[in-house]
Design an enzyme around this catalytic site. Sequence first.
Site, PDB file in Angstrom:
ATOM      1  N   ASP A 126      29.960  18.670  17.861  1.00 13.75           N
ATOM      2  CA  ASP A 126      29.689  17.621  16.877  1.00 13.75           C
ATOM      3  C   ASP A 126      29.660  18.272  15.502  1.00 13.75           C
ATOM      4  O   ASP A 126      28.614  18.692  15.013  1.00 13.75           O
ATOM      5  CB  ASP A 126      28.346  16.957  17.219  1.00 13.75           C
ATOM      6  CG  ASP A 126      27.906  15.932  16.185  1.00 13.75           C
ATOM      7  OD1 ASP A 126      28.703  15.603  15.293  1.00 13.75           O
ATOM      8  OD2 ASP A 126      26.760  15.471  16.269  1.00 13.75           O
ATOM      9  N   HIS A 298      23.764  24.159  12.345  1.00 13.61           N
ATOM     10  CA  HIS A 298      25.197  24.406  12.251  1.00 13.61           C
ATOM     11  C   HIS A 298      25.462  25.314  11.065  1.00 13.61           C
ATOM     12  O   HIS A 298      24.705  25.327  10.087  1.00 13.61           O
ATOM     13  CB  HIS A 298      25.955  23.093  12.025  1.00 13.61           C
ATOM     14  CG  HIS A 298      26.423  22.420  13.275  1.00 13.61           C
ATOM     15  ND1 HIS A 298      27.438  22.923  14.049  1.00 13.61           N
ATOM     16  CD2 HIS A 298      26.034  21.281  13.881  1.00 13.61           C
ATOM     17  CE1 HIS A 298      27.658  22.113  15.078  1.00 13.61           C
ATOM     18  NE2 HIS A 298      26.807  21.112  15.004  1.00 13.61           N
ATOM     19  N   HIS A 332      26.662  24.991  17.661  1.00 10.76           N
ATOM     20  CA  HIS A 332      26.672  25.232  19.114  1.00 10.76           C
ATOM     21  C   HIS A 332      27.646  26.374  19.379  1.00 10.76           C
ATOM     22  O   HIS A 332      28.615  26.223  20.110  1.00 10.76           O
ATOM     23  CB  HIS A 332      27.111  23.990  19.886  1.00 10.76           C
ATOM     24  CG  HIS A 332      26.224  22.796  19.713  1.00 10.76           C
ATOM     25  ND1 HIS A 332      24.946  22.779  20.233  1.00 10.76           N
ATOM     26  CD2 HIS A 332      26.386  21.613  19.091  1.00 10.76           C
ATOM     27  CE1 HIS A 332      24.386  21.616  19.944  1.00 10.76           C
ATOM     28  NE2 HIS A 332      25.231  20.895  19.246  1.00 10.76           N
ATOM     29  N   GLU A 357      31.891  23.788  24.311  1.00 12.28           N
ATOM     30  CA  GLU A 357      31.530  22.375  24.404  1.00 12.28           C
ATOM     31  C   GLU A 357      32.776  21.572  24.761  1.00 12.28           C
ATOM     32  O   GLU A 357      33.814  21.696  24.100  1.00 12.28           O
ATOM     33  CB  GLU A 357      30.901  21.835  23.125  1.00 12.28           C
ATOM     34  CG  GLU A 357      30.535  20.371  23.277  1.00 12.28           C
ATOM     35  CD  GLU A 357      29.594  19.826  22.210  1.00 12.28           C
ATOM     36  OE1 GLU A 357      29.600  18.599  21.996  1.00 12.28           O
ATOM     37  OE2 GLU A 357      28.855  20.629  21.604  1.00 12.28           O
ATOM     38  N   HIS A 359      32.613  18.017  25.316  1.00 10.87           N
ATOM     39  CA  HIS A 359      32.015  16.691  25.328  1.00 10.87           C
ATOM     40  C   HIS A 359      33.059  15.581  25.531  1.00 10.87           C
ATOM     41  O   HIS A 359      32.803  14.577  26.189  1.00 10.87           O
ATOM     42  CB  HIS A 359      31.267  16.473  24.003  1.00 10.87           C
ATOM     43  CG  HIS A 359      30.182  15.467  24.085  1.00 10.87           C
ATOM     44  ND1 HIS A 359      29.246  15.278  23.089  1.00 10.87           N
ATOM     45  CD2 HIS A 359      29.850  14.565  25.036  1.00 10.87           C
ATOM     46  CE1 HIS A 359      28.409  14.334  23.422  1.00 10.87           C
ATOM     47  NE2 HIS A 359      28.759  13.869  24.597  1.00 10.87           N
ATOM     48  N   GLU A 405      26.701  20.482  26.021  1.00  9.97           N
ATOM     49  CA  GLU A 405      27.372  19.249  26.415  1.00  9.97           C
ATOM     50  C   GLU A 405      28.738  19.507  27.049  1.00  9.97           C
ATOM     51  O   GLU A 405      29.768  19.024  26.591  1.00  9.97           O
ATOM     52  CB  GLU A 405      27.483  18.317  25.205  1.00  9.97           C
ATOM     53  CG  GLU A 405      26.111  17.842  24.755  1.00  9.97           C
ATOM     54  CD  GLU A 405      26.132  16.919  23.559  1.00  9.97           C
ATOM     55  OE1 GLU A 405      25.292  15.998  23.509  1.00  9.97           O
ATOM     56  OE2 GLU A 405      26.977  17.122  22.655  1.00  9.97           O
ATOM     57  N   GLU A 470      17.116  19.430  21.784  1.00 11.79           N
ATOM     58  CA  GLU A 470      17.349  18.538  20.645  1.00 11.79           C
ATOM     59  C   GLU A 470      16.366  17.379  20.760  1.00 11.79           C
ATOM     60  O   GLU A 470      16.188  16.817  21.840  1.00 11.79           O
ATOM     61  CB  GLU A 470      18.783  17.988  20.623  1.00 11.79           C
ATOM     62  CG  GLU A 470      19.865  19.043  20.418  1.00 11.79           C
ATOM     63  CD  GLU A 470      21.276  18.463  20.494  1.00 11.79           C
ATOM     64  OE1 GLU A 470      21.439  17.236  20.261  1.00 11.79           O
ATOM     65  OE2 GLU A 470      22.214  19.224  20.787  1.00 11.79           O
ATOM     66  N   ASN A 530      37.492   9.511  13.654  1.00 12.72           N
ATOM     67  CA  ASN A 530      36.334  10.135  13.027  1.00 12.72           C
ATOM     68  C   ASN A 530      35.082   9.407  13.482  1.00 12.72           C
ATOM     69  O   ASN A 530      35.146   8.291  14.001  1.00 12.72           O
ATOM     70  CB  ASN A 530      36.448  10.092  11.498  1.00 12.72           C
ATOM     71  CG  ASN A 530      36.336   8.685  10.946  1.00 12.72           C
ATOM     72  OD1 ASN A 530      35.240   8.128  10.830  1.00 12.72           O
ATOM     73  ND2 ASN A 530      37.476   8.073  10.632  1.00 12.72           N
ATOM     74  N   PHE A 534      27.934  10.035  11.180  1.00 14.66           N
ATOM     75  CA  PHE A 534      27.083  10.650  12.206  1.00 14.66           C
ATOM     76  C   PHE A 534      26.869  12.149  11.982  1.00 14.66           C
ATOM     77  O   PHE A 534      26.100  12.790  12.695  1.00 14.66           O
ATOM     78  CB  PHE A 534      27.683  10.403  13.595  1.00 14.66           C
ATOM     79  CG  PHE A 534      26.672  10.430  14.700  1.00 14.66           C
ATOM     80  CD1 PHE A 534      25.706   9.435  14.798  1.00 14.66           C
ATOM     81  CD2 PHE A 534      26.675  11.440  15.642  1.00 14.66           C
ATOM     82  CE1 PHE A 534      24.765   9.466  15.803  1.00 14.66           C
ATOM     83  CE2 PHE A 534      25.731  11.472  16.659  1.00 14.66           C
ATOM     84  CZ  PHE A 534      24.778  10.485  16.738  1.00 14.66           C
ATOM     85  N   ASN A 537      22.625  14.201   9.706  1.00 16.57           N
ATOM     86  CA  ASN A 537      21.409  14.175  10.522  1.00 16.57           C
ATOM     87  C   ASN A 537      20.371  15.201  10.091  1.00 16.57           C
ATOM     88  O   ASN A 537      19.475  15.523  10.865  1.00 16.57           O
ATOM     89  CB  ASN A 537      21.743  14.448  12.000  1.00 16.57           C
ATOM     90  CG  ASN A 537      22.947  13.703  12.513  1.00 16.57           C
ATOM     91  OD1 ASN A 537      23.734  14.261  13.256  1.00 16.57           O
ATOM     92  ND2 ASN A 537      23.121  12.455  12.127  1.00 16.57           N
TER      93      ASN A 537
END
Length: 998
Positions: A126, A298, A332, A357, A359, A405, A470, A530, A534, A537
């Site tokens: 993400d 990140h 991650h 990842e 996901h 994930e 998380e 996209n 999101f 955060n």
Amino acid sequence: MSGDALQVPSNWQMHGFDRPIYTNVVYPFPLDPPHVPEDNPTGCYRTYFHLPEEWKGRRILLHFEAVDSAFFVWINGSLVGYSQDSRLPAEFEVTEYCHPCGSESKNVLAVQVLKWSDGSYLEDQDQWWLSGIHRDVLLLSKPQVFIGDYFFKSHVGEDFSYADIQVEVKIDNSLETRKENFLNDFKLEAVLFDNGTWENHEGNVDLLSSNMANVKLSLLSVTTLGFHGYILGGRLEKPKLWSAEQPHLYTLIVLLKDSSDQIVDCESCLVGIRSITKAPKQLLVNGCPVVIRGVNRHEHHPRLGKTNIESCMVQDLVLMKQHNINAVRNSHYPQHSRWYELCDLFGMYMVDEANIETHGFDFSGHVKHPTLQPSWASAMLDRVIGMVERDKNHACIIVWSLGNESGYGPNHSALAGWIRGKDSSRVLHYEGGGSRTSSTDIICPMYMRVWDIVKIANDPNETRPLILCEYSHSMGNSTGNLHKYWEAIDNTFGLQGGFIWDWVDQALLKEVGNGRKRWAYGGEFGDIPNDSTFCLNGVTWPDRTPHPALHEVKYLHQAIKISSKDGILKVMNDHFFSTTEDLEFSWSIYGDGLELGNGILSLPVIGPQGSYHIEWQSSPWYKLWASSPALEFFITVSVKLLRSMRWAKAGHTVSLSQVQLPMKREFFPHSIKNGSSTLVNEILGDTVRVYQQNLWEIKLDVQTGTLESWKVKGVPLIIKGIIPSFWRAPTDNDKGGGSCSYLSLWKAAHIDSLSFTAERCSILSTTEHYVKIAVVFLGVGSDDQQASSSDSEKSNALIQVDMTYTIFGSGDVIVDCNVQPSPNLPPLPRVGVKFHLDKSMDRVRWYGRGPFECYPDRKAAAHVGVYEKNVSEMHVPYIVPGESSGRADVRWVTFENKDGVGMYASIYGSSPPMQMRASYYSTAELERAVHNEDLVEGDDIEVHLDHKHMGVGGDDSWSPCVHEEYLLSPVPYSFSIRFYPVTPSTSGYDAYRSQLPL
């Protein structure tokens, strides 16, 4: 890609080539493993270098710290090699490809970087997809025989009085020398220096001056089963242990010498001695169940993308430590190597996470998860091995993570098995597969609700600790309910903390014309697909300015806790290794918002996990409390550093607590003492005019039931209002959950389009001292506004509000509200009133929680006090606007112009404190704008005084998750507000005191 030169390190999308792409789950290319799109943007790099004469006879290594996503390397036209994994280094020996050392011929280094590779299927984090050589490229010179690698290990004795040290060393030897003959020509040594003997000196320090503290490690073994290298070891007496509280470090130097005792090669790094062990339901550091007060981080820079600069890393750590954050999860992927060195130095527990990842496979029925496929096993294992081998000597790393994930399968068992065989000194973490598989030593769920983590912790069959990998999704105006998690963590054995999602808003700086720039999110670069906003955060903005929520984090993470019960003030030292010796405690007592006194709080030194009790009647503030006529008392205890640390100067506040003291008498409803002041009232058409000559004037429109105007000494105060208010500009959390979201429910019920009309407005009574006017407001949704008759309006009304104005000769206006919502409505956003003030009324002073933004489910850090701000200062510039800038538990508030003329508003009768918001931006404007920079100031100040306001939530941002006690059910509500004109001779405090019982 060709043309202009591109800076290295950098991401090429940040320099106008290609476009950034932000996705959370879905791959930005067709899911067809292992194939990648034929349209594969490629960066071609070329540079030149000379090798110095001094390097003659030595081996030349070319080291890439990280390249996204894959690359080929040529030197002087010859292909040197290929590598992929965008977050780990690749190193090539290039001796034979280069011109001789000292030669005037330039060496040509050419690199071809591919945006997509089959490795991209393992990198679906993400985050922004950004490409290029984004970390440093190094050219290294080594002798023919050199130290290829080393692994520092320490085993601390049970009583921590000694530590057995081992260093595994691998030699890279280009000579035709058999291993058994190697030690005839070379010897290995290792020395451990105690940094504590020189780190406090100023200027340059001679490391050798600390020889008294050094420990020489002797060669213990030449070979062990499965390890082809050398082991050096020794014992260190009375080691200084590393922890996040006390990050003691040693300098390790590994020396390779020839037969004449000349140094051939040496390597060095900072190391820490600490013990990571497991106990039933506990993760222990140095024998203590430390609490993880963490965030996810990140690598992100708003101008540089994934490229790191040390000043930004240092800024992150300083802010984290200053806000009582003691742990970080590298989300991650493995991060820049300097980040680990800084975390060692500053003291930060770390989860180091593999760059895995997948996901996007979760939503594909036709393609199996890579973790189930043997063909992907070696690629996944390569990433885990690369992470552990690169980072294994860092004290800060207490947990290895297998990735994020990526489902769960047999490949994860292989990854876990390899790490456990390689490094038994740390524990394993993996959330996939339900966070409780055999591949994790920690139960590590994400976004699990409070009651569920408590249930797991209380399960007698579960022997592992629970640490949330998380939680508390901090998207926009969020991070509500954090105190509920910490109540559980602080009081439940087996709960050991967690990592907030996440540290920084991942917006990129974008030029939008006319020299303007703004924070941009997904979709603003033409990137398809996209995930829009999101990426926003963080508990900080992209430039690391703290969000208001970071104050809540600091407060709930603070290790010095103050509480009061049964006349005893308890001071708790929640540290595991530090005493309070280097802390200064001070106190202040407040009565009804005024400071009554303050002083230094003299306490004995409190040991780790210790406490001290202060009896109420022997406290230094008792006499002040006993002699004050105030109704409401608060004691504030501040704890500050007595000496400077790496992350803060002396005087920095590490803990700030507020405790409400007992009232000395029972609470009585607030009321005003109506004196003999007279007023004049008259009816002019549809306008009721009430005034006191040359002092104040109120005009009320009987058709609309609202104030047309309120003036004091000719100065306009309210220019529109007072009307019922139930709508708020939706927050990110309000929007989460699709058709089940609060926003969807509100819109379906037409709460967003409520229009209030006065069914009737009548003058109930008039005397020379007061006028009482009653208004019945009917709130009708947009679909029902065509109804014409009053009977039809009443039957269609979603909410009825009976509002009574009592206007006194003193200038007081009491507004009594009785709210009757339809029982079929969803939870309400707010219950209160709104009005519009003249724009000059921009000085806001309030007695309530502050000084920063706070809401009913995020207010633990916001202490009750008297605060003052300009209206513009109250605005919180979330990247995506919504409900914001509120202040909780407000007793009274004044709005004044520069001359001290204005209006006072307070709770009245038995009404509880209010939620207050004042802004140049209307609710409609906050809802309209998609960027803070798009907001247009109104011609007035919109003020909301809410009897009740719904929580902001924060357990996650994709489901309606405001806790039950912070929802506003559609039930009757009654409340009262007092308004009063303010002049230079009037203070909010005096006005408030005048309505309190004596």
